[in-house]
Each structure stands twice: as structure tokens, then as C-alpha cells.
Design an enzyme around this catalytic site. Structure first.
Site, PDB file in Angstrom:
ATOM      1  N   GLU B 250       2.382   5.861  -0.646  1.00 24.61           N
ATOM      2  CA  GLU B 250       1.987   4.472  -0.426  1.00 24.61           C
ATOM      3  C   GLU B 250       0.799   4.280  -1.332  1.00 24.61           C
ATOM      4  O   GLU B 250      -0.227   4.936  -1.159  1.00 24.61           O
ATOM      5  CB  GLU B 250       1.663   4.292   1.064  1.00 24.61           C
ATOM      6  CG  GLU B 250       1.507   2.853   1.475  1.00 24.61           C
ATOM      7  CD  GLU B 250       0.056   2.492   1.603  1.00 24.61           C
ATOM      8  OE1 GLU B 250      -0.530   2.079   0.586  1.00 24.61           O
ATOM      9  OE2 GLU B 250      -0.487   2.621   2.708  1.00 24.61           O
ATOM     10  N   CYS B 287      -5.390  -0.945   2.557  1.00 21.47           N
ATOM     11  CA  CYS B 287      -4.207  -1.125   1.692  1.00 21.47           C
ATOM     12  C   CYS B 287      -3.682  -2.547   1.772  1.00 21.47           C
ATOM     13  O   CYS B 287      -2.984  -3.013   0.886  1.00 21.47           O
ATOM     14  CB  CYS B 287      -3.069  -0.203   2.097  1.00 21.47           C
ATOM     15  SG  CYS B 287      -3.557   1.308   2.871  1.00 21.47           S
TER      16      CYS B 287
END
Lengths: 516, 516
Positions: B250, B287
Site C-alpha cells: 500500500e 495514507c
């Protein structure tokens, strides 16, 4: 590669087949991929019933081709009528199975975690999840299943089921078959009023067309069945894109078989005959052909080999699919026979009337040679197999540990023999780590199309070990989950709205809807 | 990288923290991976109850660390107490959620297609399918979630739940935290009598340790949360192995937000303030921080920007996690501000007492500049965001089409405005193609850990767009299906035996067991 057309070729007679078919170039690929992308927006939003009916229609139209199709397949591949007919049934059955999968809607993976506005310290938002298709898929047809792994085969059926337009690179070994089946699919597209770009077939040879497809920005996934070299070059091309895409390549496997001492002792001769029948089926041109058999020396070993030798020696040569495959087979068995420690046990019966014959070959080596020579694990595509005589139990673990990833792994164990059962219990957990399908007391050739099958396996059997290219779960390869947070009803996909208007299986807070 | 130990560092004060922690080298990595492989055979066969209890125990032991852990995390990261406590709750909740997933057994994907001995032309074999773990997993801890995406975070919890031993590369920014949590996990391993190699933590800096883990033959999958550069280098290393393995990385996302005209007109000021609060949360070190907002010029646009400017200008600097992250943030905003056509709208309030401060920054550009300058899509990790003023509706499509893959995409649309609703209905299907999670009238920061969440998305948001790293489906990353053909009851895994002795959800001929 400047040829602008190509012909089919009858491997039985060596005759060039008419007519000539036009060859597609990179421009044709770009056009088909752009059309597929254009179609994607509408095709992925077709209702489940329409999409399922479309798949059913493809099956109907393939059947409606009747003898024209069967004759053409036989002429272009040299495969016998019974095999072609059963492969056609498998292909249409597969399309109809995916129609039923589409209707069921379980593949959408619908999940709802309802909002909890009163949760502390923070309220929980409303979260809903479903799967959407990745986008247009490039499908590379295989040579060895001109229907079931070709233009309207499993990759195409599962991609269309997922809502993904498909651009097929037809295999040059069966251009007429591809043209017939491609036309059937296009007619189904038109009949259901779907966008033209939903489906296209491009005929080509060489790497240029394939590379053009895999690197086209409109293509979002690739399905491939073929050689390891071909698969790996697509994997590399896809990984080098500015935006990499997944390649689901089913590449190669020698499908090891382990015959345990009790089974060997009880049924050595019977197993030897069945083994020969399995690896010579279809001139051995099957991904699941057993190319390696391990057996410990002992009672029944000679009966096993003798029976296999007798069966192979009586098996007539059969046509191979193409001259290239025939040449690769011949050099493969020559290389094998030349390895020190490998002995040729039997060849089949030559047939000078076949233009591209596969002469079955059976070989023997010992476990020491096998462990020392990694090339003995290389697949020889065709009716060749290698028996490895094992000295003792201990070396069996080393052999299992040395094996590459496989589509299948098979054990033969006598049901009433405690030694076999104990050994099988030790070996099975090791074999499941290297294979996609584990069999006991059977042969790996023949792959069921159902819900519980896995036609896949660890690298290098495939490039995507968590997937299957056969069976209903093949659809998962072309899907990706999306989560919707606090999206109001009017903007939600229908399958995620309250009351389940589409009637698809869903999970609420992780449990099947209605189960609470 | 020859240092043999490293220290934590307090980004609030700049103080070096005691004690020193030993740094692991390639030999330690090889040893941990070999032990993990050794443990794999037994760990993957632990009963569901034992494995679930093990996960629960990890959660208990993390809680038992009490203030010692909270203080250490605060000291090593500069994160405020409330955030650390909520992250700890999330981490233990996640472990217990995976314990419940393990107990349920649905993740095993058990399927049975019973034999049909009377089927013509060929009998159907008995086929049963379940999922098995891939093997030991290397987990790379993130800097920004020292608990939830670190030693016992989501990757570790889901891998252990899957039956995969875990080797963690701890993040050098929080060595003491990693040591404390790692010890808690090891104690749980011992308490449940699991093999020692089930879990290990290695502390390192630089690329050598990471490369050693990813290329170790005993490692079969990788979980990573971090920068795009770091993720892509692991992907490349994994793909270059003799047997490539999947990397679930990720990596990065700017989490675009679209504020539609009606929403802007009705609530411009309110949205501007909420936007500023979202992208400055946790010094923007999330994120899912919204780094891009698109709004069409018109009524409410000035109110939106004015409110955002006011909020940012009043937001004090906050400590960043490391000096490296701080330096990257400063140079990122400097580069952004220097781009022609980009204007700095506001900075936050400096705080000379913070050793590594993040000074929030808000920037403005127009759609033409945005489309001409791809670097405006680059993530700046920290509390910076860019407002893109749109000239008209038409250019919005070009902007959506130009966006890279994202973890999230957000729409703000006035519920009662037909224009907004129509535009939202057009945009949502485009946004779901570029993001893992789509939100309406919310902000992307804050990720629920549940069944319906997707924390993932198309490349380059992640390297594996079909997966999620948060929520119960994260377990699927570390599993692969195996099919068992005609395997006798005594040799079958328990979950596939007749009568369902483990009581796990199964599908028989594709339908839930007991539903027929």
C-alpha cells in the site's frame, strides 16, 4: 512478420487448408482495445439477466454451427471427432455455467456494514462493498483446446461474466475454428444489443500482436494458456507498463504422480496400464498430462513398468497440433534420452501417414539422477513420461522438496495398507504446497468444470497461484472490490441498496443476509 | 549500513531516546525466515480455536503493557495521547476481529462438488476445495501507525489468522514500541505452545534487511505499507526471485475530493473548514489524507477557500514522525509552491519548540495547470493540500481521466440539488474505477476496520489492486485454494470431511450447505 494472411494446416495430412484468413497487426489491436474500452462503461452495467442471456446465446450459437465447426476443428488440429465433440460440450457447458453464476450474483461479493451513528467514541459510517470488473481483458487462446481454452473458452466466458469486454488473440493453429466461433460470439453481441467493442478476435502469429495487446493502455488484465516462455514474456511486458496489469498465465506442469509401495504391490500392472493411457491421451497435449511418476523399487515395480511399456509400445502415433509442437516434442524426447542415467523403455507405433506424428515415449531414471539433473523437471509437451525409480523413503522427501510448482500432484495409495496410508498422510500436506489440485488413486488428465475445482497452482505452473482458470471461481480473476462510504441510496449500485432489489447474496456485518 | 544498534528519537524535542536496540543483519533475517518455514508446517495446522485464542492473547498482552506502551509510542512518534490510545484500541480490536474471523472459518472457502458416479458420458469425481496459507509472510511496518500498521498491525494479524508465520521488519522510527509489542506477541506464542518461528521481529534501517527478507526463499508473500519508492523496490525484488512472490504494498495516494457546485454554494465555508481539519489531522501523516480538492469556480468557491485558509492559518505546527519525513515534507511543499501557476494560500502557525515540525500548507492552482503538470499528483506526505479551481464541467472529465489510482475518492454533492445529483451519478462510476473506496459527503481520513471496507485501490495506490490491507478480507491475501480429487475421508483436511466436523460454512455444488 510481414505476412498479411495465414492458412490453417491439417497435421494429419500436412495439407494447407483454405481459405486464407487476414492477419491483424498492431493497428488492429489498438482499434479493438479502444473499442473494448468504449464498450466497457455500458457492458459492465448490463443487468445480470441480460449478461447471463448473452452467455447462453453464445453457447446456443456455437452449437448451431453444428458439423461445420466439428469438421473444421478436426481438420485444423488432427483431434479425433469424439474429443472435439466432448470439448464442444464442455465449452458450451462452461458458458452456461457462467450464465448461472452471473444470475446468482454471489460473485458481486456484496457486503454491507450498516452505519452505527451512536457508536462511541466515534460513530461508524455506512460501508458497502461490491466487486467491479477490472476493465477490458486480453485473452490468449491455447493451441491444445481449440474450443474450451480458445476464442469462447474459459477465460473469455469468465471475463464476459465479470462484465469485462474481451479481445482475443486467436491461435494461428486454428484460424478457421476461431473465425467460426468468433462470429458466433459477435452475433450474440448484436442479438443482445451490446456495444460492438464487447468482443473482438484478432488473428496473428509472432510476438508483435501479443505485445501490442498486453501493453495497450485500455487492456486491464490478461488471460493466457500456453508455454512457459510465452507466459513469462507476457508477464514481463505487463509488469513493465506505466500501470502494470495482472497476467493470469497457466504455463506448464509435469504433474508428478507418486505410486506408494502398497499400491505398487497390489496393482502394479493395472496402474502401469492406466498411467500409459493417461499420458498418451490426446497425444499428451494436455496441461495435466502426467510427465513424471515416482515409485519406490520393490514388489510390483517391475509389473508397473512392464505394463506401461507394453501399453506404450502398442500405442499408435497420433497427430500433434502443429509442426512447431511436433518438432519441440521430438527434440524434447531426444534430449531426455541423451541424459546420462536416463533409459528409453518404449516408443509407440510409428505411422508414416501422419504428417506431424507424436510417437509416444516412456523413459526411466533413478532418484539420484533426478535430484542431480533439474532439466528432468522440464515439461515435454506431448506423449512422453519419465518413471523415477526410488531407492528409499528418505529420498522421497528430497524429491518432493525439489519439485517446481505444479497444476496437479497425485498419490496412489492402497486403501487397506497402513504403510501407504501413513505415508500418504505425510506426503499430502507437502504435495498441497506445490500443486493446485491433489488427487488420490486417479490420474490428473481430465479437469472438471465446477465450483470446487482448481486449475492453477504455484509458480511456474501459473503466474497467479491464488487463482483458477477453470471453474466458477475463474471469474474472480477479473474483479476488484470497491467500498462505498455513506453513499446515498440514489447513487448506490442497485445490488447494494437496502432491500436487495437484485436479490443477490449479501453479507451484513459479515453474516449472510437474513441469517440473523 | 554498518551500525549495530539504533536509538529512538523524540521528534517533539529532538532528544535521543534510550536504550539502544540491536540492529538485525542479513544473517538474522535468514535465521528468522528459516525458523518461520520450520514453524509453518505445524502453525498452519493449528486448530481454529487455538489460533483464535492466540490472536486474542496478543491483544490482551498489548493492553497489559499499559502506560509503558503509550508513553513509549508518544515519545518515539510525537503523536498525541488520544491518538495513540485510539490506535491501540484499533490494533487490539483488529486482532480480536481476526480471532472471530478464524473461528467462523468462512475464510477457508470450503467447497464440495460431490461425486456423480452415474453421470454420462463420464462419471464426475469427488472434488473438494479449501484455502491454505501461502507460507511465511514478511511484514514491513509503517512509520505512521506505530501500532495499527506495525509489528502487530493489520498485516501481521491477517497473516497469522491465515496460518502464516510472520517475520516483521520493524520500522526504525519506533524501535522501543516495536520491541514492546514484539515481546507481547512472542509471549503469546509461548503461552499457546506454538513453534518459536511463528513470529519474529527484526529491527533494521536501510534497504539491505528488507531485500534479504523479500528474497529469502522461505518467505512466500510480503505485506508493506509505506512510500511508493519503497514499495516498488520490494515489488521488483520479489518479481526477480527464481520463484516470484506476491507483494501487497500500500504505497501512496492523494485521495482526490470533488466538491460539486450545489454543495459549494450551500456549504462552502463549512466544507472549507472540514477539509482543513481533515488534511491537517495527525500532521497529514495518513495514507488517506486529502491532498487534492477539485471545485468548479462559482458561488461558494471563495467561501470554501477562505474558510480553509482561515483554518490552516490557525493550525499550529505538529511534530512529524522522523527527520527524514520532515525534510521530505519541506522540500515537497517548496517544490509545489515553486510551480508556475501554483499559489500558496496559507501556512500554519510555527512552533520553534518542535524539533521536527510540520507546518501545514494550503495551495491553489487552476485546472489547466493541473492537467499540464503531472507532478501535481505526487503525494506530499504531511499536512499539505492543493485546491484546483475548475473552469467548467467539461474539464472535470479530463481531470478524472488523468488521475492515478487512489485509495479513496470523495464527492461532496448537495442532497437536494438535482444538478449535483446528476453530476454525482455521472462521476461516481468513473471514480470507482480509480479508487478502492468512494465516499459521498465525508472525508477520507479515518478507515473503519470491518467486513465491507476496502483499503486498497488501483496502481500506484497499491501493487495488488484486487486486495485490501484493512478489514476482514485482508486475510485473503495470504491464502491460495487447493482442490482435492477423490481424496479418501481419512486423508482429507477436517474442514472438508462429510458432516462438517469443524462446523465451518461450506458450499455444496455452489450453494451454501444446508440451504437446499
Amino acid at each position: 512478420m510481414s505476412a498479411t494472411e495465414l492458412h490453417g494446416f491439417d497435421p494429419r495430412t500436412g495439407a494447407r487448408l483454405e481459405p486464407a484468413y487476414p492477419v491483424a497487426g498492431p493497428d488492429d489491436a489498438a482499434r479493438a482495445c479502444a473499442l473494448a474500452w468504449e464498450a466497457f462503461g455500458a457492458y459492465r452495467r448490463t443487468g445480470l439477466k441480460t449478461r447471463a442471456a448473452f452467455l447462453d446465446t453464445i453457447a446456443d450459437r456455437i452449437e448451431a454451427l453444428g458439423e461445420t465447426l466439428v469438421d473444421r476443428v478436426m481438420a485444423e488440429t488432427g483431434l479425433p471427432r469424439a474429443r472435439v465433440e466432448s470439448e464442444r460440450a464442455r465449452t458450451t457447458g462452461q458458458l452456461r455455467l457462467f450464465a448461472s453464476v452471473v444470475r446468482d450474483g454471489g460473485w458481486l461479493g456484496a457486503r454491507i456494514d450498516p452505519a452505527l451513528p451512536g457508536r462511541t467514541p466515534l460513530p461508524r459510517p455506512d460501508l458497502r462493498q461490491r466487486r467491479i470488473p477490472l476493465g477490458p481483458v486480453a485473452v490468449f487462446a491455447a493451441s491444445n483446446f481449440p474450443l474450451a481454452f480458445s476464442v469462447a473458452g474459459g477465460d473469455t466466458a469468465s471475463a464476459l461474466a465479470a462484465g469485462a469486454p474481451v479481445v482475443v488473440k486467436a491461435h494461428p493453429a486454428h484460424p478457421g475454428t476461431s473465425e467460426l466461433v468468433g462470429r458466433a460470439v459477435r452475433e450474440a453481441v448484436a442479438e443482445h444489443g451490446l456495444p460492438e467493442g464487447t468482443f473482438a478476435v484478432l488473428l496473428g502469429h509472432g510476438h508483435d500482436l501479443g505485445t501490442a495487446l498486453v501493453t495497450d493502455p485500455h487492456i486491464k488484465a490478461v488471460g493466457f494458456t500456453g508455454s512457459r516462455g510465452g507466459g513469462l514474456s507476457l508477464v514481463a511486458a505487463a509488469a513493465a507498463r506505466p500501470v502494470p496489469i495482472p497476467v493470469f498465465a497457466e504455463m506448464s506442469s509435469v504433474n508428478p504422480v507418486f505410486v506408494l509401495p502398497g499400491a505398487l504391490r497390489d496393482s502394479g500392472a493395472e496402474l502401469g496400464g492406466a498411467f500409459a493411457a493417461s499420458f498418451t491421451t490426446g497425444a499428451g497435449q494436455l496441461c495435466t498430462s502426467p510427465g513424471l511418476v515416482f515409485a519406490l523399487d520393490g514388489p510390483g515395480f517391475e509389473a508397473f513398468t512392464d505394463a506401461a511399456v507394453a501399453a506404450v509400445a502398442a500405442t499408435p502415433a497420433a497427430p500433434m497440433l502443429t509442426t512447431g509442437i511436433g518438432a519441440a516434442y521430438d527434440s524434447g524426447v531426444d534430449r531426455l534420452a541423451a541424459i546420462e542415467g536416463v533409459r528409453e523403455l518404449a516408443r509407440g507405433v510409428e505411422d508414416p501417414d501422419i504428417a506431424v506424428p507424436c510417437l509416444p515415449g516412456l523413459y526411466l531414471t533413478d532418484d539420484e539422477t533426478f535430484l542431480a539433473e533439474p532439466s528432468l523437471q522440464d515439461e515435454i509437451f506431448g506423449a512422453a513420461s519419465l518413471i523415477v525409480r526410488g531407492r528409499d523413503r528418505d529420498r522421497l522427501d528430497a524429491i518432493v522438496g525439489s519439485l517446481e510448482g505444479q497444476l496437479t500432484a497425485t498419490l496412489h495409495a492402497a486403501p487397506d495398507d497402513p504403510g501407504d496410508q501413513a505415508l500418504a498422510a505425510e506426503l499430502l500436506p507437502e504435495l498441497e504446497l506445490i500443486a493446485g489440485r491433489v488427487l488420490v488413486n486417479g490420474w490428473p488428465t481430465g479437469v472438471e468444470v465446477g465450483h470446487a475445482v482448481v486449475h492453477g497452482g504455484p509458480y511456474p505452473a501459473t503466474s497467479a497461484p491464488a487463482t483458477t482458470s477453470v471453474g466458477t471461481r475463474a471469474i474472480e480473476r477479473f474483479l476488484r472490490s470497491v467500498s462505498y462510504q455513506n453513499v446515498p441510496a440514489g447513487l448506490l449500485p442497485e445490488e447494494l441498496r437496502d432491500g436487495d432489489p437484485l436479490g443477490v447474496p449479501r453479507r451484513i456485518d459479515g453474516a449472510p443476509e437474513g441469517s440473523g
